[in-house]
Scaffold this active site. Structure first.
Site, PDB file in Angstrom:
ATOM      1  N   ALA A  67     -10.128 -57.003 -43.412  1.00 17.23           N
ATOM      2  CA  ALA A  67      -9.313 -58.021 -44.068  1.00 17.23           C
ATOM      3  C   ALA A  67      -7.902 -57.440 -44.148  1.00 17.23           C
ATOM      4  O   ALA A  67      -7.730 -56.216 -44.140  1.00 17.23           O
ATOM      5  CB  ALA A  67      -9.852 -58.300 -45.464  1.00 17.23           C
ATOM      6  N   GLY A 112     -13.874 -55.985 -43.091  1.00 20.52           N
ATOM      7  CA  GLY A 112     -14.097 -57.403 -42.781  1.00 20.52           C
ATOM      8  C   GLY A 112     -14.399 -57.635 -41.309  1.00 20.52           C
ATOM      9  O   GLY A 112     -15.027 -58.638 -40.955  1.00 20.52           O
ATOM     10  N   GLU A 115     -17.997 -56.928 -40.971  1.00 17.69           N
ATOM     11  CA  GLU A 115     -18.679 -58.050 -41.634  1.00 17.69           C
ATOM     12  C   GLU A 115     -18.638 -59.312 -40.781  1.00 17.69           C
ATOM     13  O   GLU A 115     -19.607 -60.071 -40.721  1.00 17.69           O
ATOM     14  CB  GLU A 115     -18.037 -58.305 -43.009  1.00 17.69           C
ATOM     15  CG  GLU A 115     -18.295 -57.163 -43.977  1.00 17.69           C
ATOM     16  CD  GLU A 115     -17.477 -57.275 -45.252  1.00 17.69           C
ATOM     17  OE1 GLU A 115     -16.225 -57.242 -45.175  1.00 17.69           O
ATOM     18  OE2 GLU A 115     -18.068 -57.409 -46.331  1.00 17.69           O
ATOM     19  N   GLU A 135     -14.308 -49.464 -47.040  1.00 15.80           N
ATOM     20  CA  GLU A 135     -13.657 -49.991 -48.261  1.00 15.80           C
ATOM     21  C   GLU A 135     -13.553 -48.962 -49.386  1.00 15.80           C
ATOM     22  O   GLU A 135     -12.599 -48.989 -50.159  1.00 15.80           O
ATOM     23  CB  GLU A 135     -14.412 -51.235 -48.767  1.00 15.80           C
ATOM     24  CG  GLU A 135     -14.181 -52.488 -47.935  1.00 15.80           C
ATOM     25  CD  GLU A 135     -15.105 -52.637 -46.744  1.00 15.80           C
ATOM     26  OE1 GLU A 135     -15.825 -51.653 -46.416  1.00 15.80           O
ATOM     27  OE2 GLU A 135     -15.126 -53.716 -46.143  1.00 15.80           O
TER      28      GLU A 135
HETATM   29  N1  COA Z   1      -4.859 -54.779 -42.853  1.00 17.70           N
HETATM   30  C1  COA Z   1      -3.528 -54.855 -42.601  1.00 17.70           C
HETATM   31  N2  COA Z   1      -2.945 -54.173 -41.622  1.00 17.70           N
HETATM   32  C2  COA Z   1      -3.696 -53.345 -40.870  1.00 17.70           C
HETATM   33  C3  COA Z   1      -5.075 -53.208 -41.094  1.00 17.70           C
HETATM   34  C4  COA Z   1      -5.655 -53.967 -42.141  1.00 17.70           C
HETATM   35  N3  COA Z   1      -6.970 -53.924 -42.408  1.00 17.70           N
HETATM   36  N4  COA Z   1      -5.571 -52.306 -40.208  1.00 17.70           N
HETATM   37  C5  COA Z   1      -4.521 -51.907 -39.462  1.00 17.70           C
HETATM   38  N5  COA Z   1      -3.406 -52.538 -39.854  1.00 17.70           N
HETATM   39  C6  COA Z   1      -2.050 -52.383 -39.304  1.00 17.70           C
HETATM   40  C7  COA Z   1      -1.424 -51.059 -39.738  1.00 17.70           C
HETATM   41  O1  COA Z   1      -0.859 -51.192 -41.029  1.00 17.70           O
HETATM   42  C8  COA Z   1      -0.380 -50.869 -38.653  1.00 17.70           C
HETATM   43  O2  COA Z   1       0.718 -51.692 -38.949  1.00 17.70           O
HETATM   44  P1  COA Z   1       2.232 -51.143 -38.713  1.00 17.70           P
HETATM   45  O3  COA Z   1       2.327 -50.903 -37.241  1.00 17.70           O
HETATM   46  O4  COA Z   1       3.093 -52.270 -39.190  1.00 17.70           O
HETATM   47  O5  COA Z   1       2.357 -49.888 -39.496  1.00 17.70           O
HETATM   48  C9  COA Z   1      -1.060 -51.429 -37.416  1.00 17.70           C
HETATM   49  O6  COA Z   1      -2.095 -52.274 -37.897  1.00 17.70           O
HETATM   50  C10 COA Z   1      -1.691 -50.366 -36.538  1.00 17.70           C
HETATM   51  O7  COA Z   1      -2.564 -49.577 -37.337  1.00 17.70           O
HETATM   52  P2  COA Z   1      -2.449 -47.977 -37.456  1.00 17.70           P
HETATM   53  O8  COA Z   1      -3.081 -47.569 -38.732  1.00 17.70           O
HETATM   54  O9  COA Z   1      -1.027 -47.512 -37.198  1.00 17.70           O
HETATM   55  O10 COA Z   1      -3.345 -47.535 -36.210  1.00 17.70           O
HETATM   56  P3  COA Z   1      -4.169 -46.189 -36.048  1.00 17.70           P
HETATM   57  O11 COA Z   1      -4.605 -46.157 -34.622  1.00 17.70           O
HETATM   58  O12 COA Z   1      -3.395 -45.033 -36.573  1.00 17.70           O
HETATM   59  O13 COA Z   1      -5.438 -46.365 -36.998  1.00 17.70           O
HETATM   60  C11 COA Z   1      -7.296 -47.579 -37.972  1.00 17.70           C
HETATM   61  C12 COA Z   1      -6.405 -47.379 -36.741  1.00 17.70           C
HETATM   62  C13 COA Z   1      -8.173 -48.792 -37.696  1.00 17.70           C
HETATM   63  C14 COA Z   1      -8.189 -46.336 -38.179  1.00 17.70           C
HETATM   64  C15 COA Z   1      -6.410 -47.801 -39.218  1.00 17.70           C
HETATM   65  O14 COA Z   1      -5.479 -48.849 -38.916  1.00 17.70           O
HETATM   66  C16 COA Z   1      -7.156 -48.213 -40.451  1.00 17.70           C
HETATM   67  O15 COA Z   1      -7.773 -47.372 -41.080  1.00 17.70           O
HETATM   68  N6  COA Z   1      -7.088 -49.503 -40.839  1.00 17.70           N
HETATM   69  C17 COA Z   1      -7.667 -50.006 -42.055  1.00 17.70           C
HETATM   70  C18 COA Z   1      -9.171 -50.122 -41.901  1.00 17.70           C
HETATM   71  C19 COA Z   1      -9.766 -50.565 -43.218  1.00 17.70           C
HETATM   72  O16 COA Z   1      -9.738 -49.893 -44.218  1.00 17.70           O
HETATM   73  N7  COA Z   1     -10.327 -51.762 -43.180  1.00 17.70           N
HETATM   74  C20 COA Z   1     -10.996 -52.320 -44.312  1.00 17.70           C
HETATM   75  C21 COA Z   1     -10.089 -53.189 -45.064  1.00 17.70           C
HETATM   76  S1  COA Z   1     -10.975 -53.951 -46.392  1.00 17.70           S
END
Ligand code: COA
Length: 260
Positions: A67, A112, A115, A135
């Protein structure tokens, strides 16, 4: 409804839906959720002859990375519950969709995103797929059904481990645990999903819808799954397709199902 974040391509009567927020790793913001609700609650239901739906993410990195964290980081308890409730209702539309819905998981399926993949009927995982419920890293828990469906797919012990450690698993492990149906090379996720839908499309459509309904009844608190199966079986008996299927068997020919 004009979709901003969903690209819907109809290919051989299969709706291939790509979530197109690549810059945010296809994170599910409100607009995307409303678009999913519109497709699975309205538009998709009205598509005549639709064989099935494939959900995938734009780009090579993510299916859906969760999400959209920027949208819910300031919610209070009541708003948070409403947020989760709305998400669960939308994912229930996917789970209850009467045609097969297959997640083509091409990369991160986190929070999400995992999910969403679990709300689909089947999951094809590419080599780059990573499933996880991270989460607790944020101080929350899954809200779109993750604590329930993960247990349904992989059992309580392993689900608790993934939910509490926030560990990610790859495609091979997802298949081993029963979370994904198939692991395929990167780039072949949608192709494999189409193959599955084409195979299902050779069967009686109303029977497929009843299978989905009856299996969902097993997990419903309001329904008795065995009773649901009995009435679904009865309903199938009245269909023209059952007459056709039985006649084709006796006559040793291929059935021509019409979905009636
Ligand atoms: N919500 C909002 N934005 C998100 C996102 C999310 N769930 N997941 C990734 N993004 C955005 C990042 O903020 C980043 O934006 P920016 O370029 O403006 O800074 C962009 O997507 C790329 O992500 P980034 O984190 O730079 O890539 P990465 O390769 O370093 O890491 C992940 C990839 C998936 C490991 C990491 O993005 C992450 O941990 N995301 C969140 C996952 C999460 O906790 N999901 C559950 C949410 S309830």
């Amino acid at each position: 409804m004009n979709y901003q974040n969903l690209l819907v391509n109809i290919e051989d009567q299969i709706a291939v839906i790509t979530i197109t927020r690549e810059k945010a790793l296809n994170a599910l913001n409100t607009q995307t959720m409303l678009e999913l609700r519109h497709f699975f609650g309205e538009a998709g239901l009205q598509m005549e002859g639709l064989k099935g739906v494939i959900l995938t993410g734009a780009g090579e990195k993510a299916f859906v990375a969760g999400a959209d964290i920027t949208e819910f980081n300031e919610l209070d308890a009541a708003q948070g519950s409403a947020f989760a409730r709305r998400g669960q209702q939308i994912f229930a539309l996917i789970e209850q969709f009467p045609r097969p819905v297959v997640a083509a998981v091409n990369g991160f399926a986190l929070g999400g995103g995992c999910e969403l993949a679990m709300a689909c009927h089947l999951r094809v995982a590419g080599e780059k797929a990573k499933f996880g419920q991270p989460e607790v890293n944020l101080g929350i828990i899954p809200g779109y059904g993750g604590t329930q469906r993960l247990v349904q797919y992989i059992g309580k012990g392993k689900a608790l481990e993934l939910l509490m450690t926030a560990d990610m698993i790859d495609a091979a492990e997802a298949v081993r645990l029963g979370l994904a149906n198939y692991a395929v090379p990167a780039g072949e996720e949608v192709g494999k999903a189409k193959e599955l839908i084409e195979k299902i499309a050779t069967k009686a459509p109303l029977a497929i819808a009843r299978v989905i309904e009856s299996v969902n009844a097993y997990f419903s608190a309001e329904e008795d799954g065995f009773a649901a199966e009995i009435s679904a079986f009865g309903a199938c008996c009245e269909t023209a397709d059952f007459r056709e299927g039985a006649a084709a068997f006796v006559e040793k020919r291929k059935a021509n199902f019409l979905g009636k």
